[in-house]
Design an enzyme around this catalytic site. Structure first.
Site, PDB file in Angstrom:
ATOM      1  N   GLN A 126       0.831  -1.064  -0.148  1.00 30.84           N
ATOM      2  CA  GLN A 126       0.002  -0.036   0.049  1.00 30.84           C
ATOM      3  C   GLN A 126       0.773   1.255   0.050  1.00 30.84           C
ATOM      4  O   GLN A 126       0.260   2.128  -0.838  1.00 30.84           O
ATOM      5  CB  GLN A 126      -1.027  -0.019   1.199  1.00 30.84           C
ATOM      6  CG  GLN A 126      -1.977   1.285   1.217  1.00 30.84           C
ATOM      7  CD  GLN A 126      -2.630   1.505   2.303  1.00 30.84           C
ATOM      8  OE1 GLN A 126      -3.114   2.264   2.651  1.00 30.84           O
ATOM      9  NE2 GLN A 126      -2.966   0.410   3.282  1.00 30.84           N
ATOM     10  N   GLU A 149       1.409  -1.229   8.115  1.00 35.53           N
ATOM     11  CA  GLU A 149       0.596  -0.140   8.661  1.00 35.53           C
ATOM     12  C   GLU A 149       0.384  -0.050  10.071  1.00 35.53           C
ATOM     13  O   GLU A 149       0.635   0.978  10.646  1.00 35.53           O
ATOM     14  CB  GLU A 149      -0.819  -0.448   7.923  1.00 35.53           C
ATOM     15  CG  GLU A 149      -1.879   0.660   8.666  1.00 35.53           C
ATOM     16  CD  GLU A 149      -1.674   2.014   8.213  1.00 35.53           C
ATOM     17  OE1 GLU A 149      -1.445   2.372   7.156  1.00 35.53           O
ATOM     18  OE2 GLU A 149      -1.901   2.920   9.131  1.00 35.53           O
ATOM     19  N   ASP A 208       0.831   3.871   5.822  1.00 35.69           N
ATOM     20  CA  ASP A 208       0.989   3.643   4.471  1.00 35.69           C
ATOM     21  C   ASP A 208       0.610   4.599   3.423  1.00 35.69           C
ATOM     22  O   ASP A 208       1.363   5.322   2.978  1.00 35.69           O
ATOM     23  CB  ASP A 208       0.020   2.142   4.253  1.00 35.69           C
ATOM     24  CG  ASP A 208       0.558   0.994   4.616  1.00 35.69           C
ATOM     25  OD1 ASP A 208       1.863   0.905   4.739  1.00 35.69           O
ATOM     26  OD2 ASP A 208      -0.171   0.101   4.542  1.00 35.69           O
ATOM     27  N   GLY A 246      -7.702  20.117  19.403  1.00 36.92           N
ATOM     28  CA  GLY A 246      -7.166  21.654  19.556  1.00 36.92           C
ATOM     29  C   GLY A 246      -7.863  22.466  20.758  1.00 36.92           C
ATOM     30  O   GLY A 246      -8.119  22.017  21.582  1.00 36.92           O
ATOM     31  N   GLY A 247      -7.815  23.587  20.381  1.00 42.56           N
ATOM     32  CA  GLY A 247      -8.002  24.646  21.429  1.00 42.56           C
ATOM     33  C   GLY A 247      -9.565  24.729  21.584  1.00 42.56           C
ATOM     34  O   GLY A 247     -10.145  25.549  22.628  1.00 42.56           O
TER      35      GLY A 247
HETATM   36  N1  CAO Z   1      11.921  -9.884  -9.670  1.00 44.84           N
HETATM   37  C1  CAO Z   1      12.752 -10.687  -8.912  1.00 44.84           C
HETATM   38  N2  CAO Z   1      12.900 -10.430  -7.399  1.00 44.84           N
HETATM   39  C2  CAO Z   1      12.132  -9.634  -7.002  1.00 44.84           C
HETATM   40  C3  CAO Z   1      11.453  -8.645  -7.783  1.00 44.84           C
HETATM   41  C4  CAO Z   1      11.261  -8.953  -8.998  1.00 44.84           C
HETATM   42  N3  CAO Z   1      10.608  -8.323 -10.094  1.00 44.84           N
HETATM   43  N4  CAO Z   1      10.651  -7.697  -6.735  1.00 44.84           N
HETATM   44  C5  CAO Z   1      11.010  -8.032  -5.801  1.00 44.84           C
HETATM   45  N5  CAO Z   1      11.899  -9.247  -5.628  1.00 44.84           N
HETATM   46  C6  CAO Z   1      12.624  -9.878  -4.478  1.00 44.84           C
HETATM   47  C7  CAO Z   1      13.461  -8.692  -3.976  1.00 44.84           C
HETATM   48  O1  CAO Z   1      14.752  -8.621  -4.559  1.00 44.84           O
HETATM   49  C8  CAO Z   1      13.881  -9.255  -2.374  1.00 44.84           C
HETATM   50  O2  CAO Z   1      14.648 -10.430  -2.692  1.00 44.84           O
HETATM   51  P1  CAO Z   1      15.954 -10.600  -1.615  1.00 44.84           P
HETATM   52  O3  CAO Z   1      15.326 -10.267  -0.374  1.00 44.84           O
HETATM   53  O4  CAO Z   1      16.366 -11.780  -2.126  1.00 44.84           O
HETATM   54  O5  CAO Z   1      16.968  -9.631  -1.879  1.00 44.84           O
HETATM   55  C9  CAO Z   1      12.515 -10.159  -2.396  1.00 44.84           C
HETATM   56  O6  CAO Z   1      11.663  -9.987  -3.716  1.00 44.84           O
HETATM   57  C10 CAO Z   1      11.745  -9.459  -1.167  1.00 44.84           C
HETATM   58  O7  CAO Z   1      11.278  -8.184  -1.102  1.00 44.84           O
HETATM   59  P2  CAO Z   1      10.625  -7.346   0.121  1.00 44.84           P
HETATM   60  O8  CAO Z   1      11.395  -7.581   1.186  1.00 44.84           O
HETATM   61  O9  CAO Z   1      10.063  -6.253  -0.018  1.00 44.84           O
HETATM   62  O10 CAO Z   1       9.052  -8.288   0.409  1.00 44.84           O
HETATM   63  P3  CAO Z   1       8.601  -8.927   1.629  1.00 44.84           P
HETATM   64  O11 CAO Z   1       7.376  -9.717   1.460  1.00 44.84           O
HETATM   65  O12 CAO Z   1       9.574  -9.886   2.138  1.00 44.84           O
HETATM   66  O13 CAO Z   1       8.178  -7.845   2.681  1.00 44.84           O
HETATM   67  C11 CAO Z   1       7.287  -5.781   3.406  1.00 44.84           C
HETATM   68  C12 CAO Z   1       7.056  -7.029   2.508  1.00 44.84           C
HETATM   69  C13 CAO Z   1       6.116  -4.858   2.885  1.00 44.84           C
HETATM   70  C14 CAO Z   1       7.184  -6.259   4.819  1.00 44.84           C
HETATM   71  C15 CAO Z   1       8.565  -5.238   2.950  1.00 44.84           C
HETATM   72  O14 CAO Z   1       8.694  -4.686   1.844  1.00 44.84           O
HETATM   73  C16 CAO Z   1       8.726  -3.592   4.146  1.00 44.84           C
HETATM   74  O15 CAO Z   1       8.976  -3.872   5.272  1.00 44.84           O
HETATM   75  N6  CAO Z   1       8.871  -2.629   3.106  1.00 44.84           N
HETATM   76  C17 CAO Z   1       9.230  -1.316   3.685  1.00 44.84           C
HETATM   77  C18 CAO Z   1       8.097  -0.679   4.532  1.00 44.84           C
HETATM   78  C19 CAO Z   1       6.504  -0.637   3.579  1.00 44.84           C
HETATM   79  O16 CAO Z   1       6.371  -0.264   2.883  1.00 44.84           O
HETATM   80  N7  CAO Z   1       5.719  -1.357   4.611  1.00 44.84           N
HETATM   81  C20 CAO Z   1       4.497  -1.066   3.910  1.00 44.84           C
HETATM   82  C21 CAO Z   1       3.904  -2.127   3.335  1.00 44.84           C
HETATM   83  S1  CAO Z   1       2.141  -1.938   3.209  1.00 44.84           S
HETATM   84  O17 CAO Z   1       1.545  -2.215   4.731  1.00 44.84           O
END
Ligand code: CAO
Length: 425
Positions: free
Chosen positions: A17, A138, A167, A246-247
């Protein structure tokens, strides 16, 4: 006149998001947003909270309007080459991967080498410090940013709010950071990194509570209901229920029908300049000269009595009747509107705040249009892309690859073995 951000091309690595709200905003204003998705699955939200089988969820569609989608495996050698070509052809890269992922995929130094004008914008859960490596969603941000501890009732649990301040709120912050960096690039010719931590974004929206934290050192917070109830304050800002931040003291009050309708309530603000009108409307003209009620300071210890009396009046009216009467006297108030009431409000469609969108596999649905209205760059809402719908188009028209180059890339599996074509069909 074209759209405000026409000519700006965004390489969109956002998912879920926070990031997608940011790039959707930029797309509404005319940026060409190319969403890069993992072949096969794409943005995980396509399949989450599905209401219709095998159809992109509303979760996804409502956050990804006006974008193009390309499927690309960035861990495949050919996929890496396509990624580098995209960096050369885009102005901004936006991502909200977990900490460290972008550095593994394409470090900042490499991006600068490929395209020194590129702005690289990132959302992370936390900024540098003890939690910098944590993944965040979030509600984690709402808790860590001070919102949850100050939301809810004093005698209840901390509460998260339905407004997605972690988010969507951080996405908004990031969008401002991006256009600011682009504006500076006009003068310097150089890109830069833009980062927003979700904890910081939430805290920015909770700054009135940090204000109150410091006021506590100088005495009780008199506008909080607990002051009038004689309950002492601790050393941290307490939850304030529905007290106004607020106030001008305010509360949610019952209206006619509250016994059966969970949303038969109105938010009522006892704004000082209209106090005398409030006294007349609720049938308490004697309060205008009563030293216990005439001045705002005198009312603060008596807010329960003040609002209790006003509520006796609001309970005789529906929330809309009360609104109509109070507005005649410029008394600030607002009905508690359910999502059902909002989605049925035709006036919101006339302003583009709500929009009906046609989707090839889902049919028609309602989404929220741009809340930011530009007179010369109206934000027309275009349906979200199917997974990989624009892969061929982007390789050919944006990157200028020939048919044989495209076949070679396709043959390498970098595009997901044709999954994009099936999705697009
Ligand atoms: N092709 C190949 N690999 C891909 C890719 C693509 N097109 N797009 C993503 N990937 C891979 C990444 O390279 C990564 O691989 P490595 O860890 O091996 O380097 C892997 O996908 C994981 O990506 P991610 O860590 O972002 O995804 P996740 O599901 O593990 O985590 C989330 C999700 C949201 C917890 C994390 O992305 C995060 O903390 N983001 C920052 C904070 C944020 O925006 N949170 C809000 C989300 S909405 O509530």
């Amino acid at each position: 006149m074209g759209k405000a951000l026409e000519g700006v091309r965004i390489l969109d690595f956002t998912h879920v998001q926070s990031g997608p709200t940011c790039t959707q905003l930029l797309a509404w204003f005319g940026a060409d947003v190319i969403k890069v998705e993992r072949p096969g699955t794409g943005d995980i939200t396509r399949g989450q909270l599905r209401d219709v089988p095998n159809v992109d969820s509303l979760y996804f569609t409502m956050l990804n309007h006006n974008k193009r989608s390309i499927t690309l495996d960035t861990k495949n050698q050919k996929g890496k080459e396509v990624l580098e070509a995209l960096v050369k052809h885009c102005d901004v890269l936006v991502e909200n991967f977990a900490p460290g992922v972008l550095d593994r995929m394409l470090p900042w130094e490499k991006i600068q080498e490929l395209n020194p004008r590129m702005v690289v914008a990132s959302i992370k859960g936390f900024g540098p410090g003890p939690y910098e490596d944590c993944k965040v969603y979030e509600n984690v941000a709402q808790c860590a940013g001070g919102s949850a501890s100050t939301t809810g009732f004093r005698d209840g649990l901390p509460l998260v709010t339905g407004a997605q301040i972690g988010d969507s709120g951080t996405g908004l912050h990031l969008a401002l950071g991006i256009v600011t960096a682009l504006f500076q690039r006009e003068k310097t010719g150089k890109g830069q990194r833009v980062t927003c931590a979700m904890q910081d974004g939430v805290l920015n929206l909770c700054r009135v509570k940090l204000r109150d934290q410091q006021r506590l050192a100088h005495g009780p917070l008199k506008e909080y209901s607990q002051f009038g109830e004689g309950i002492p304050f601790g050393d941290a800002v307490p939850r304030a229920g529905n007290d106004s931040g607020g106030g001008q003291p305010g509360r949610i009050l019952k209206c006619k029908g509250w016994e059966t309708d969970p949303n038969a309530y109105i938010y009522f603000i006892t704004q000082a300049p209209v106090w005398e009108k409030i006294c007349d409307v609720i049938g308490k003209p004697e309060w205008k000269s009563d030293p216990n009620f005439a001045k705002p300071e005198a009312r603060l210890p008596r807010l329960n009595e003040v609002f209790g009396t006003i509520e006796e009046w609001t309970m005789t009216k529906t929330k809309f009747e009360a609104m109509e009467i109070l507005n005649q006297y410029d008394i600030p108030c607002g009905p508690i509107l359910s999502m059902k009431e909002i989605i049925e409000d035709r006036s919101l469609y006339e302003t583009g705040t709500l929009v009906e969108v046609d989707h090839p596999t889902r049919g028609q649905y309602v989404t929220v249009g741009s809340p930011i209205k530009l007179s010369d760059s109206p934000a027309e809402v275009v349906r979200s892309p199917l997974l990989g719908e624009h892969t061929q188009e982007i390789l050919r028209d944006v990157l200028g690859f020939s048919e044989s180059q495209m076949e070679e890339i396709e043959g390498s599996g970098a595009l997901g073995g044709g999954a994009h074509r099936i999705a697009a069909e």
